[in-house]
Design a protein around this motif. Structure first.
Motif, short mmCIF file in Angstrom:
data_model
loop_
_atom_site.label_atom_id
_atom_site.label_comp_id
_atom_site.label_asym_id
_atom_site.label_seq_id
_atom_site.Cartn_x
_atom_site.Cartn_y
_atom_site.Cartn_z
N CYS A 1 76.47 31.36 40.72
CA CYS A 1 75.25 31.84 40.07
C CYS A 1 74.15 30.78 40.13
N PHE A 2 74.51 29.52 39.90
CA PHE A 2 73.52 28.45 39.99
C PHE A 2 72.97 28.33 41.41
N ALA A 3 73.84 28.46 42.39
CA ALA A 3 73.39 28.36 43.79
C ALA A 3 72.44 29.50 44.13
N LEU A 4 72.76 30.71 43.69
CA LEU A 4 71.87 31.84 43.96
C LEU A 4 70.54 31.69 43.25
N ALA A 5 70.57 31.22 42.01
CA ALA A 5 69.32 31.03 41.26
C ALA A 5 68.47 29.94 41.91
N THR A 6 69.10 28.86 42.34
CA THR A 6 68.36 27.77 42.98
C THR A 6 67.74 28.23 44.30
N THR A 7 68.51 28.97 45.09
CA THR A 7 68.00 29.47 46.36
C THR A 7 66.83 30.42 46.14
N THR B 1 63.01 29.71 47.40
CA THR B 1 62.35 30.69 48.27
C THR B 1 61.04 31.16 47.66
N TYR B 2 61.06 31.51 46.39
CA TYR B 2 59.85 32.03 45.74
C TYR B 2 58.76 30.97 45.68
N PHE B 3 59.11 29.78 45.15
CA PHE B 3 58.10 28.75 44.99
C PHE B 3 57.68 28.14 46.33
N GLY B 4 58.58 28.12 47.29
CA GLY B 4 58.23 27.62 48.62
C GLY B 4 57.20 28.51 49.28
N ARG B 5 57.40 29.83 49.20
CA ARG B 5 56.42 30.75 49.77
C ARG B 5 55.09 30.65 49.03
N THR B 6 55.14 30.49 47.71
CA THR B 6 53.91 30.37 46.94
C THR B 6 53.15 29.11 47.33
N MET B 7 53.87 28.00 47.49
CA MET B 7 53.22 26.75 47.89
C MET B 7 52.60 26.87 49.27
#
Length: 59
Positions: free
Chosen positions: A20-26, A30-36
């Motif tokens: 669950c931690f790995a999925l949340a981190t990924t 992904t979300y913040f990387g695309r936003t940046m």
């Protein structure tokens, strides 16, 4: 036998929690990387251009 069962369930719980931690981190990366990238491209259109020629100024 009961101790083995408890240890097995604890192991499954730890592995499931790690999953669950790995999925949340990924998902967050992904979300913040695309936003940046979107903000970076909005500020500078050549932000993602690896073939951008450097200005040739004499030193």
């Amino acid at each position: 036998m009961r101790k083995v069962k408890i240890l097995f369930l604890m192991l499954l719980g730890v592995l499931g929690l790690n999953c669950c931690f790995a999925l949340a981190t990924t998902g967050a990366i992904t979300y913040f990387g695309r936003t940046m990238l979107a903000y970076g491209y909005a500020e500078n259109p050549n932000f993602c251009n690896p073939f951008l020629e450097k200005s040739k100024t004499p030193e």
